[in-house]
Write a protein that holds these residues in place. Structure first.
Motif, PDB file in Angstrom:
ATOM      1  N   ALA A  22       0.836  -1.208   0.000  1.00 58.65           N
ATOM      2  CA  ALA A  22       0.000   0.000   0.000  1.00 58.65           C
ATOM      3  C   ALA A  22       0.865   1.250   0.000  1.00 58.65           C
ATOM      4  N   VAL A  23       1.937   1.240   0.815  1.00 55.29           N
ATOM      5  CA  VAL A  23       2.816   2.411   0.894  1.00 55.29           C
ATOM      6  C   VAL A  23       3.503   2.654  -0.444  1.00 55.29           C
ATOM      7  N   GLU A  24       3.900   1.577  -1.113  1.00 53.12           N
ATOM      8  CA  GLU A  24       4.508   1.729  -2.437  1.00 53.12           C
ATOM      9  C   GLU A  24       3.525   2.371  -3.411  1.00 53.12           C
ATOM     10  N   THR A  25       2.261   1.988  -3.320  1.00 58.95           N
ATOM     11  CA  THR A  25       1.232   2.580  -4.186  1.00 58.95           C
ATOM     12  C   THR A  25       1.023   4.052  -3.843  1.00 58.95           C
ATOM     13  N   MET A  26       1.162   4.391  -2.559  1.00 56.15           N
ATOM     14  CA  MET A  26       0.979   5.770  -2.116  1.00 56.15           C
ATOM     15  C   MET A  26       2.121   6.681  -2.532  1.00 56.15           C
ATOM     16  N   GLN A  27       3.295   6.109  -2.793  1.00 52.21           N
ATOM     17  CA  GLN A  27       4.472   6.916  -3.096  1.00 52.21           C
ATOM     18  C   GLN A  27       4.309   7.673  -4.407  1.00 52.21           C
ATOM     19  N   GLU A  28       4.461   8.979  -4.344  1.00 50.52           N
ATOM     20  CA  GLU A  28       4.399   9.815  -5.540  1.00 50.52           C
ATOM     21  C   GLU A  28       5.421  10.945  -5.378  1.00 50.52           C
ATOM     22  N   GLY A  56      -6.720  18.022   0.529  1.00 48.35           N
ATOM     23  CA  GLY A  56      -7.904  17.210   0.227  1.00 48.35           C
ATOM     24  C   GLY A  56      -8.413  17.649  -1.137  1.00 48.35           C
ATOM     25  N   VAL A  57      -8.376  16.748  -2.092  1.00 47.78           N
ATOM     26  CA  VAL A  57      -8.636  17.115  -3.483  1.00 47.78           C
ATOM     27  C   VAL A  57      -9.850  16.372  -4.014  1.00 47.78           C
ATOM     28  N   MET A  99      -5.038  13.565  -0.239  1.00 49.87           N
ATOM     29  CA  MET A  99      -6.122  12.592  -0.182  1.00 49.87           C
ATOM     30  C   MET A  99      -7.198  12.961  -1.183  1.00 49.87           C
ATOM     31  N   ASN A 100      -7.607  11.996  -1.970  1.00 50.71           N
ATOM     32  CA  ASN A 100      -8.739  12.190  -2.864  1.00 50.71           C
ATOM     33  C   ASN A 100     -10.007  12.170  -2.020  1.00 50.71           C
ATOM     34  N   MET A 101     -10.752  13.282  -2.018  1.00 52.08           N
ATOM     35  CA  MET A 101     -11.926  13.371  -1.156  1.00 52.08           C
ATOM     36  C   MET A 101     -12.967  12.317  -1.495  1.00 52.08           C
ATOM     37  N   GLU A 102     -13.020  11.908  -2.762  1.00 47.93           N
ATOM     38  CA  GLU A 102     -13.917  10.815  -3.147  1.00 47.93           C
ATOM     39  C   GLU A 102     -13.540   9.538  -2.401  1.00 47.93           C
ATOM     40  N   GLY A 103     -12.252   9.433  -2.051  1.00 45.72           N
ATOM     41  CA  GLY A 103     -11.761   8.231  -1.381  1.00 45.72           C
ATOM     42  C   GLY A 103     -12.225   8.090   0.049  1.00 45.72           C
ATOM     43  N   PHE A 104     -12.766   9.184   0.639  1.00 41.81           N
ATOM     44  CA  PHE A 104     -13.323   9.072   1.990  1.00 41.81           C
ATOM     45  C   PHE A 104     -14.310   7.909   2.060  1.00 41.81           C
ATOM     46  N   GLN A 105     -15.120   7.798   1.021  1.00 40.31           N
ATOM     47  CA  GLN A 105     -16.164   6.763   1.006  1.00 40.31           C
ATOM     48  C   GLN A 105     -15.548   5.376   1.088  1.00 40.31           C
ATOM     49  N   GLU A 106     -14.555   5.099   0.257  1.00 39.76           N
ATOM     50  CA  GLU A 106     -13.928   3.771   0.232  1.00 39.76           C
ATOM     51  C   GLU A 106     -13.208   3.470   1.538  1.00 39.76           C
ATOM     52  N   ASN A 112      -6.182   5.971  -2.547  1.00 37.47           N
ATOM     53  CA  ASN A 112      -6.699   7.328  -2.393  1.00 37.47           C
ATOM     54  C   ASN A 112      -5.753   8.321  -1.728  1.00 37.47           C
ATOM     55  N   VAL A 113      -4.601   7.869  -1.279  1.00 41.55           N
ATOM     56  CA  VAL A 113      -3.649   8.757  -0.615  1.00 41.55           C
ATOM     57  C   VAL A 113      -2.321   8.729  -1.364  1.00 41.55           C
ATOM     58  N   LYS A 114      -1.746   9.908  -1.586  1.00 41.33           N
ATOM     59  CA  LYS A 114      -0.434  10.013  -2.218  1.00 41.33           C
ATOM     60  C   LYS A 114       0.461  10.875  -1.333  1.00 41.33           C
ATOM     61  N   THR A 115       1.755  10.546  -1.286  1.00 38.21           N
ATOM     62  CA  THR A 115       2.688  11.299  -0.451  1.00 38.21           C
ATOM     63  C   THR A 115       4.113  11.107  -0.953  1.00 38.21           C
ATOM     64  N   ASN A 116       4.994  12.026  -0.575  1.00 38.96           N
ATOM     65  CA  ASN A 116       6.417  11.866  -0.867  1.00 38.96           C
ATOM     66  C   ASN A 116       7.191  11.420   0.368  1.00 38.96           C
TER      67      ASN A 116
END
Length: 303
Positions: A41-47, A70-71, A148-155, A241-245
Motif C-alpha cells: 500500500a505504501v509503495e502505491t501511495m508513493q508519488e 484534500g482534493v 487525499m482524494n476526497m472521493e476516497g473518503f467513502q472507500e 486514495n492517498v499520495k505522499t512523498n
C-alpha cells in the motif's frame, strides 16, 4: 507410578510446545501478511515530486512540516484542493500545530505571477505549485505533502466498517439527514457529511472541521482490534486514495521518534475578510494577521 506421572507430564509438555509453536508460526505468517500488505500500500501511495526540499534527520528529532491537501479529483479532471492544512511537527515541544487555510484565500500563486484563490494553485500546477504557494504565503519551508482524494473518503470509511463522529450542527445534505450528537456514518454518508458547506455558519472552517472529524474517526476505528481482520481492505483503500512523498523508511522513523507529539495537536485558524474583486469572491488576509500566523509557526519550528 512416578514414572507414569513423569511420562504424562512430558506428553502434555510436548502438546503444549506444539500448540505454542503452531501459534507462533500462525502469528508470524499473519504479521508477515500484514507487513506485505502495508508495504504494498505504501509503495502505491508513493508519488515523488520534482521539487527541492530540506533534508530532515528524523533520528535527530528535527522539526518538519507537512502540507495536507484534500482534493476532489475525478477522471480527466485534476480538480482543486478544497482542503489545505499546514502541519508543523516539533517533538521537542511535544506538539503539532495544524493550520487550516480557507480555500478562497487570496494570495500570490507562485509560478504564475498572479494573485488568485490559494486552492487554484493545485489546479494550475499540482502538488508542487501548491507547496510553493503555501510556503510563500506562510514564509516557512514545506517539507512533505500528503494528498487525499476526497472521493476516497467513502472507500476508506467503508473499509474500516464505518465511523462515529460528534456532530454539532443538524443539517441535510442531498438525501442524508445528520442529527446533532454522536452519529454513525458509512462511506456515502461520510462523503456527504464533509461536502456540506453552504448551510454552515462557519463556511469553509466548518467544512474543514468535519473533514478532520472523518480523518480522526478513520484513524481511531482503523487502530481498533476489531479492524485487524480488515487490514487488507484498509491498506488497499489508503493506497488507492492517498499520495505522499514520505517514504516508508521515513514513516517508520517518524512513528518511532515523533509519536508523543501526536497526542498534542493544536488547531490554528487564520482570519480573513470576505471581498468581491472583479465579480469573484475572495478571502483577504490582512498583513498583520498573516504576520501573526507566520510568527507562530516559525516559533514552533524553531526558525
Amino acid at each position: 507410578m512416578r514414572a507414569d506421572r513423569t511420562k504424562q507430564k512430558n506428553k502434555w509438555l510436548r502438546i503444549t510446545g506444539i500448540i505454542v509453536l503452531l501459534l507462533a508460526v500462525s502469528l508470524g505468517a499473519y504479521l508477515f501478511t500484514v507487513y506485505k500488505s502495508l508495504t504494498s500500500a505504501v509503495e502505491t501511495m508513493q508519488e515523488p515530486i520534482e521539487r527541492e526540499t530540506r533534508p530532515i534527520k528524523f533520528d535527530n528529532r528535527e522539526p518538519f512540516t507537512v502540507l495536507m491537501l484534500g482534493v476532489d479529483e475525478r477522471e480527466g479532471d485534476r480538480g482543486r484542493s478544497d482542503t489545505i492544512i499546514a502541519l508543523t511537527v516539533n517533538p521537542e515541544k511535544n506538539s503539532i500545530k495544524m493550520l487550516s487555510i480557507p480555500r478562497d484565500t487570496r494570495t500570490e500563486i507562485v509560478g504564475r505571477g498572479t494573485e488568485d484563490k490559494i486552492n487554484h494553485a493545485y489546479a494550475f500546477g499540482g502538488v508542487e505549485m501548491s507547496m510553493d504557494t503555501v510556503e510563500n504565503f506562510l514564509d516557512i519551508p514545506i517539507d512533505y505533502y500528503l494528498k487525499m482524494n476526497m472521493e476516497g473518503f467513502q472507500e476508506i470509511v467503508d473499509a474500516v466498517g464505518g465511523i462515529t463522529v460528534n456532530n454539532d450542527l443538524e443539517f441535510t445534505e442531498g438525501s442524508f439527514h445528520f442529527a446533532k450528537g454522536n452519529i454513525e456514518l458509512n462511506g456515502r454518508e461520510a462523503l456527504a457529511y464533509v461536502r456540506m458547506r453552504k448551510q454552515d455558519p462557519e463556511g469553509d472552517f466548518g467544512r474543514q472541521k468535519r473533514q478532520r472529524q472523518i480523518i480522526q474517526g478513520i484513524i481511531k476505528k482503523g487502530a481498533s482490534v476489531g479492524s485487524l481482520t480488515k487490514f487488507d481492505d484498509i491498506f488497499a483503500a489508503l493506497g488507492n486514495n492517498v499520495k505522499t512523498n514520505i517514504s516508508f523508511e521515513d514513516m517508520v522513523d517518524i512513528q518511532s521518534n515523533y509519536k508523543s507529539a501526536a497526542g498534542n495537536i493544536e488547531q490554528m485558524r487564520i482570519e480573513s475578510a470576505g471581498t468581491t474583486i472583479g465579480g469573484i469572491y475572495y478571502g483577504v488576509v490582512s498583513s498583520e494577521e498573516q504576520q501573526r500566523v507566520q510568527n507562530e509557526l516559525k516559533t514552533h519550528l524553531g526558525i
